[in-house]
Design an enzyme around this catalytic site. Sequence first.
Site, PDB file in Angstrom:
ATOM      1  N   TYR A  32      -8.259  -3.983   7.055  1.00  8.32           N
ATOM      2  CA  TYR A  32      -8.331  -5.677   6.921  1.00  8.32           C
ATOM      3  C   TYR A  32      -9.290  -5.717   7.429  1.00  8.32           C
ATOM      4  CZ  TYR A  32      -6.788  -6.378  11.592  1.00  8.32           C
ATOM      5  OH  TYR A  32      -6.916  -6.423  12.785  1.00  8.32           O
ATOM      6  N   ARG A  51     -18.459  -2.636   7.389  1.00  5.51           N
ATOM      7  CA  ARG A  51     -16.853  -2.494   8.500  1.00  5.51           C
ATOM      8  C   ARG A  51     -15.787  -1.784   7.692  1.00  5.51           C
ATOM      9  NH1 ARG A  51     -14.779  -5.013  13.665  1.00  5.51           N
ATOM     10  NH2 ARG A  51     -14.232  -7.002  12.265  1.00  5.51           N
ATOM     11  N   ARG A  97       9.575   4.105  -3.654  1.00  3.59           N
ATOM     12  CA  ARG A  97       9.017   4.529  -2.122  1.00  3.59           C
ATOM     13  C   ARG A  97       8.458   6.142  -1.277  1.00  3.59           C
ATOM     14  NH1 ARG A  97      10.466   6.221   2.739  1.00  3.59           N
ATOM     15  NH2 ARG A  97       9.567   5.140   4.675  1.00  3.59           N
ATOM     16  N   HIS A  99       6.347   8.910   0.430  1.00  4.16           N
ATOM     17  CA  HIS A  99       4.700   8.623   1.407  1.00  4.16           C
ATOM     18  C   HIS A  99       3.538   8.899   0.473  1.00  4.16           C
ATOM     19  CE1 HIS A  99       7.622   8.919   4.468  1.00  4.16           C
ATOM     20  NE2 HIS A  99       6.804   8.538   5.845  1.00  4.16           N
ATOM     21  N   LYS A 146     -10.545  -0.748  10.441  1.00  2.00           N
ATOM     22  CA  LYS A 146      -9.335  -2.095  11.345  1.00  2.00           C
ATOM     23  C   LYS A 146      -7.932  -1.691  10.408  1.00  2.00           C
ATOM     24  CE  LYS A 146     -10.596  -6.380  11.752  1.00  2.00           C
ATOM     25  NZ  LYS A 146     -10.263  -6.776  13.274  1.00  2.00           N
ATOM     26  N   GLU A 178     -10.217  -0.789  24.876  1.00  4.03           N
ATOM     27  CA  GLU A 178     -10.379  -2.653  25.010  1.00  4.03           C
ATOM     28  C   GLU A 178      -9.201  -3.253  25.057  1.00  4.03           C
ATOM     29  OE1 GLU A 178     -10.989  -1.854  20.659  1.00  4.03           O
ATOM     30  OE2 GLU A 178      -9.850  -0.810  19.951  1.00  4.03           O
TER      31      GLU A 178
HETATM   32  N1  PLP Z   1     -10.701  -4.284  19.035  1.00  4.07           N
HETATM   33  C1  PLP Z   1      -9.934  -4.478  17.774  1.00  4.07           C
HETATM   34  C2  PLP Z   1      -8.519  -3.722  18.513  1.00  4.07           C
HETATM   35  C3  PLP Z   1      -9.338  -6.023  17.353  1.00  4.07           C
HETATM   36  O1  PLP Z   1      -9.035  -6.242  16.291  1.00  4.07           O
HETATM   37  C4  PLP Z   1     -10.675  -6.767  17.473  1.00  4.07           C
HETATM   38  C5  PLP Z   1     -10.595  -7.925  16.264  1.00  4.07           C
HETATM   39  O2  PLP Z   1      -9.969  -8.318  15.532  1.00  4.07           O
HETATM   40  C6  PLP Z   1     -12.112  -6.165  18.248  1.00  4.07           C
HETATM   41  C7  PLP Z   1     -11.898  -5.352  18.959  1.00  4.07           C
HETATM   42  C8  PLP Z   1     -13.742  -7.585  17.827  1.00  4.07           C
HETATM   43  O3  PLP Z   1     -13.401  -7.519  17.001  1.00  4.07           O
HETATM   44  P1  PLP Z   1     -14.900  -8.264  15.889  1.00  4.07           P
HETATM   45  O4  PLP Z   1     -15.664  -9.149  17.285  1.00  4.07           O
HETATM   46  O5  PLP Z   1     -15.538  -7.571  15.033  1.00  4.07           O
HETATM   47  O6  PLP Z   1     -13.501  -9.265  15.539  1.00  4.07           O
END
Ligand code: PLP
Length: 284
Positions: A32, A51, A97, A99, A146, A178
């Site tokens: 996403y 991204r 379903r 995998h 993501k 993070e």
């Molecule tokens: N790290 C994680 C785990 C995130 O989910 C997000 C944003 O959702 C970010 C960092 C920040 O990314 P961005 O600045 O692209 O929103």
Amino acid sequence: MNIVYLNGEFLPEQEAKVSVFDRGFLFGDSVYEVIPFYQGVGFRLDEHIGRLNHSLRAVRIQNDQDWVGILEQLVSKNGGGNLSVYLQVTRGSAGKRSHAYDDSLQPTVFACCTEIKDIWQAGVDDVVSLKAIVTEDLRWHRCDIKSTCLLPNILVLQQAKDEGVQEALFSRDEKLTEGSACNLFIVKRGVLYTPKRSSEILGGITRELILELADKHGIQFQESDIDYDRLLSADEVWVSSSTRGIVPVIEIDGQQIGNGQKGPVWQKMFELFTDVQRKLMTGR
Ligand code: PLP
């Protein structure tokens, strides 16, 4: 009424339906993006699409679309203005379903909008500082993707809430990575530090912009490891994301950061950042 995008159609949200066998639903087999639009204009849209394509390639979902066209139409159908667009691409549904998957599956593409408040009109005093906890990073080693598999992120955020604070910061092998949905920065003696880009963190679009602005405006910065002691002894700690912008963290695990106030380097970066947003809005 909200209009959403689903597999080539723009529909009222109540009419959008996805199969219960969709792999996004069954396995979290999907990726996403969240992209802010200000006055109908995508903020760092190319970077977000870049991204998204990275995530799609990494999980081997083949789906080449006119993303910009889809998102701009969606925003316009929802009245333009200031909207945050959520875009999700799943591997699709095989009607059962299993995998294992077949490369011939048709990906499911879904997008919707939510309103965002006028952050560029907010002054430094309007930003609400956060308190956070540090928790072990139990996620996989491809956090650069993501992915919608967000259970660890969800659980640590809930743990933070249970402990009466607003954010959880992940630590892996004694190094901070993070936050639950944000990147991490610290300031020590005027120098800005953030963990290096790697597969242990998401390459945040806001993070990149912060580093660009630091470079352009003579704020010294370094991408380097941050351990727990450096975190707690920092003069300033911030987190960043597309939805929240740049937000100071003034307490971690019950310990005050710096003087417990928004710091001067944060204030400078906040002003530079909101200036970029303002220019985008006014087309300057
Ligand atoms: N790290 C994680 C785990 C995130 O989910 C997000 C944003 O959702 C970010 C960092 C920040 O990314 P961005 O600045 O692209 O929103």
